[in-house]
Write a protein that holds these residues in place. Structure first.
Motif, PDB file in Angstrom:
ATOM      1  N   ALA A 176       1.099  -1.277   0.413  1.00 41.77           N
ATOM      2  CA  ALA A 176      -0.389   0.670   0.056  1.00 41.77           C
ATOM      3  C   ALA A 176       0.771   1.418  -0.035  1.00 41.77           C
ATOM      4  CB  ALA A 176      -0.733   0.229   1.225  1.00 41.77           C
ATOM      5  N   GLU A 193       0.986   4.244  -2.872  1.00 39.66           N
ATOM      6  CA  GLU A 193       0.698   5.481  -2.651  1.00 39.66           C
ATOM      7  C   GLU A 193       1.287   6.472  -2.859  1.00 39.66           C
ATOM      8  OE1 GLU A 193      -0.374   5.106   0.986  1.00 39.66           O
ATOM      9  OE2 GLU A 193      -2.093   4.618   0.992  1.00 39.66           O
ATOM     10  N   ASP A 204      -2.586  -9.135  -4.803  1.00 45.77           N
ATOM     11  CA  ASP A 204      -3.087  -7.687  -3.678  1.00 45.77           C
ATOM     12  C   ASP A 204      -3.518  -6.759  -4.849  1.00 45.77           C
ATOM     13  OD1 ASP A 204      -0.541  -7.273  -1.757  1.00 45.77           O
ATOM     14  OD2 ASP A 204       1.529  -7.241  -3.452  1.00 45.77           O
ATOM     15  N   LYS A 206      -5.555  -4.591  -2.464  1.00 40.90           N
ATOM     16  CA  LYS A 206      -4.999  -3.114  -2.222  1.00 40.90           C
ATOM     17  C   LYS A 206      -4.889  -2.615  -3.138  1.00 40.90           C
ATOM     18  CE  LYS A 206      -2.976  -6.296   1.172  1.00 40.90           C
ATOM     19  NZ  LYS A 206      -1.539  -6.998   1.777  1.00 40.90           N
ATOM     20  N   GLU A 253      -7.799  -0.502  -3.243  1.00 44.37           N
ATOM     21  CA  GLU A 253      -8.627   0.534  -2.541  1.00 44.37           C
ATOM     22  C   GLU A 253      -7.620   1.633  -2.765  1.00 44.37           C
ATOM     23  OE1 GLU A 253      -7.242  -1.907   0.836  1.00 44.37           O
ATOM     24  OE2 GLU A 253      -8.899  -3.308   1.039  1.00 44.37           O
ATOM     25  N   VAL A 254      -6.356   1.539  -3.242  1.00 40.60           N
ATOM     26  CA  VAL A 254      -5.099   2.746  -3.338  1.00 40.60           C
ATOM     27  C   VAL A 254      -6.530   3.824  -4.715  1.00 40.60           C
ATOM     28  CG1 VAL A 254      -3.335   3.293  -3.685  1.00 40.60           C
ATOM     29  CG2 VAL A 254      -3.239   1.686  -2.208  1.00 40.60           C
TER      30      VAL A 254
END
Length: 126
Positions: A48, A52, A84, A87, A90-91
């Motif tokens: 993550a 980011e 991943d 995830k 989500e980002v």
């Protein structure tokens, strides 16, 4: 159309023989960005955090080219582990709003510097 090389100190320096981005007309091709901190050139810890940071790097380059990530028409994502993927979404959800650009995400054997995610972008500037 003239080709313009885009560079900013707010994103990591190239770790090879490439430019951070190339702008031709209203189209900007941003090279793949790892989760490297532009100051230390060290990878962030974990998926993550790297994703980011890659977005932060892409954003800085987009700004240097005269745009924002809202101008993105296509993202290409390389992951070292497709587990991943959730995830990653989500980002992306935290950073973007609909309507979303096109995107590809593939698993690769390895990435430079031992990164776990690399994101590249193509922007169309109005």
């Amino acid at each position: 159309m003239a080709r313009q090389i885009i560079h900013t100190d707010d994103a990591p320096a190239a770790v090879g023989t490439y430019s951070q981005a190339v702008k031709i007309g209203n189209v900007v091709y941003i090279s793949g960005q790892l989760g490297l901190d532009p100051k230390s050139m060290e990878l962030k810890e974990g998926f993550a955090a790297q994703a980011e940071q890659a977005f932060d790097n892409l954003s800085a380059i987009a700004k240097a080219a005269g745009g924002t990530l809202n101008d993105t028409v296509k993202f290409n994502v390389s992951l070292t582990d497709l587990n991943d993927f959730a995830k990653l979404n989500e980002v992306f959800n935290a950073r973007l709003s609909a309507p979303y650009p096109a995107r590809a995400a593939v698993q690769v054997a390895a990435l430079p510097k031992g990164g776990v995610v690399e994101i590249e972008a193509i922007l169309h500037l109005e």
